[in-house]
Design an enzyme around this catalytic site. Structure first.
Site: not given
Ligand code: PEP
Ligand code: MG
Length: 584
Positions: A196, A440, A464, A511
């Site tokens: 944060h 991922e 990931d 994403c």
């Molecule tokens: C990712 O792994 O890029 C993802 C969007 O999922 P998280 O960050 O929630 O693991």
């Molecule tokens: Mg992920």
């Protein structure tokens, strides 16, 4: 001679100024026993400390953040909430009774308990909550010890417009107070870009680099420093020519950031006329209401696990109501709901299916879709809620951590079962709800032809994917320097994903954090990305870069880079792509 140091880029921008070393404020926590009769006074002492810290944080919020809203205010609000939360304040009072000890120690013991609970959750976002609790407890303990709640940096006098703070570690409160003094930049030895403190620095727009090893011993008080928050670089005692170079870069960066507002109402279209779709990653209701205003078409990643963090499984109706109200906020825009992404290591209090087994490598264990396919009833409840909500807007369902086609088929078959149940019960839902998969796992990335055939869309989770492909833990700061999104192996892997997706004509988004990091926007455009999903605060920055990019030129530069075997250590791929645009 110039001394170059590097760390984690947290907030873009260049700062040039004098170093100010902020002393570490390690607290010694005293423990002493109390007589029964002294307990009420001790509780009163704790109450006073709680009130004082709360009042301090409230004044900070009003003074520094100015009630402007956004993540800065939310973080301070979280701290205020934690100060009065029973799990901390009430529990500490009970400890005073139970252990007959002083308030500082009671807080320390309670903190230990809370941290044990947090540690069982291997998730970077939850880890930030643990940081918050530590910071709040330290503030209260400091007040108890000294009678001064939190004046972390009073040793710095006057305005700090040309000063860069060099600290071991900072709390969000410290950052807010530094900002009040007009600090030009922040360098810390510890802290993760997910913390944060980092989020606050970003939302206040303070150029910041974290995780600069031994910065406090390598940098001397008053020394001239340059901080490049874009690349995570800190230069001490730079030569005159370097200072000139950075001052002109600073003017350029300031211009970029100042122009951001001007792109709010413009389309995300590249210089060569290609339209790009921008989506937001969010699950926060205030942000959901604003994503359209911020330029996103809808939500490309709704991390549903946030709903599951309350310690109990949310029932179908609660989930349904949440997804429904989320999609209704989006004014017809799409909402991509990602199904539960927790793992067996993440014992988040869901005793309904707690797994006492020992998992030596939880990141590769029974998590996300693997867990959901084992806990079928829990998963079916979620799928039913998602399907029911799909009657009220454009809801799409996204499966995390897919590895094999069997998993996709198993999810499809559960969706079939749920659809039949809903049909029988006469409940409305969208029969054609799109089912997507997150890419991922590197093996899934290499098997797009196979996996993609059973899905309606794909979304790359670069956070990931990169950690698994580089065998580099995404939240371990000791290997953060190895987490390189433009590593040649990652670029090749991403190229393969884009090629395969094009061949089987499946929509593909990104994403992961990379999509919202404007340093990599041109790389992603060159690779063929046409749909970005990111944290809302990055939308304007990324849009601005898109509008300043000729994608065919970026693509040609990428091919040139790959054919020539990379530009050598002195030039990074992202720099090369940036310069290719300037050569126009
Ligand atoms: C990712 O792994 O890029 C993802 C969007 O999922 P998280 O960050 O929630 O693991
Ligand atoms: Mg992920």
């Amino acid at each position: 001679m110039t001394l170059a140091m590097s760390g984690q880029a947290v907030e873009s921008g260049i700062a040039v100024g004098q170093a100010h070393i902020i002393e570490s404020r390690e607290l010694q926590i005293a423990e002493y026993r109390l007589d029964e009769g002294a307990i009420p006074a001790e509780i009163e002492r704790l109450n006073l400390a709680l009130d004082a810290v709360k009042a301090y944080l409230e004044s900070l919020s009003a003074k520094v953040i100015g009630g402007a809203g956004g993540s800065a205010e939310e973080i301070i609000r979280t701290h205020i909430f934690m100060v009065s939360d029973d799990a901390l304040s009430q529990a500490a009072k009970e400890r005073i009774h139970e252990l007959k000890c002083n308030a500082e120690w009671a807080l320390q013991v309670q903190l230990g308990d809370l941290l044990t609970q947090f540690r069982q959750i291997d998730d970077p976002y939850i880890a930030t909550r643990a940081d918050d609790v530590v910071q709040v407890v330290r503030m209260i303990q400091k007040f108890l010890a000294t009678g001064a709640p939190a004046e972390p940096i009073t040793s710095i006098e006057g305005r700090l417009a040309h000063t860069l703070a060099v600290a071991s570690e900072l709390t969000p409160g410290d950052v807010a107070a530094l900002r009040e003094r007009g600090i030009a930049g922040i360098i810390t030895e510890h802290g993760s870009p997910y913390s944060h403190t980092a989020i606050l620095a970003r939302s206040l727009g303070i150029p910041t680099v974290m995780g600069v090893r031994r910065a406090q011993s390598l940098i001397n008080e008053g020394e001239q420093l340059i901080l490049d928050g874009h690349y995570g670089i800190v230069l001490a005692e730079p030569e005159e020519s370097i200072v000139r170079h950075y001052l002109s870069k600073q003017a350029e960066t300031d211009r970029f950031l100042q122009n951001l507002e001007s792109v709010r109402d413009k389309t995300a279209r590249s210089l060569d006329g290609i339209n790009i779709t921008l989506m937001a990653n969010t699950e926060r209701s205030e942000e959901l209401q604003r994503v359209r205003h911020d330029g996103a078409l809808g939500v490309g990643l709704y991390r549903s696990e946030f709903l599951f963090l309350q310690g109990a499984l949310p029932d179908e109706n609660t989930q349904y109501a949440t997804y429904r109200s989320a999609v209704e906020c989006l004014d017809g825009g799409p909402l991509v709901v990602r199904t539960l992404d927790i793992g067996s290591d993440k014992d988040i209090g869901l005793t309904d299916f707690s797994d006492p087994g020992h998992h030596p490598n939880p990141a590769m264990g029974l998590r996300a879709v693997r867990l959901c396919l084992r806990e079928r009833e829990m998963f079916k409840t979620q799928l039913r809620a998602i399907l029911r909500a799909s009657a009220h807007g454009d809801i799409r369902c996204l499966i995390p951590m897919l590895t094999s086609t069997q998993e996709v088929l198993a999810v499809r078959s559960l969706m079939e079962e749920v659809s039949e149940e809903l049909t029988e019960a006469g409940i409305a839902f969208n029969r054609d709800i799109p089912l997507g998969g997150m890419i991922e796992v590197p093996a899934a990335a290499l098997a797009i032809h196979e996996l993609g055939r059973h899905l309606d869309f794909l979304s790359i989770g670069t956070n990931d994917l990169i950690q698994y492909a580089l065998a580099t833990d995404r939240v371990d700061e000791s290997v953060a320097h190895l987490y390189e999104p433009d590593h040649p192996g990652i670029v090749q892997l991403l190229r393969q994903i884009f090629r395969a997706a094009q061949e089987i004509e499946i929509p593909l988004a990104v994403c992961g954090e990379l999509a919202g990091d404007r340093r990599y926007t041109r790389l992603l455009l060159a690779l063929g990305l046409r749909e970005f999903s990111m944290q809302p605060r990055s939308l304007l920055e990324v849009k601005q870069v898109i509008r300043e990019t000729d994608i065919s030129r970026a693509n040609a530069a990428l091919r040139e880079w790959i054919q020539s075997g990379g530009g050598g250590a002195e030039n990074s791929l992202v720099n090369f792509l940036d310069s290719a645009q300037l050569d126009r």
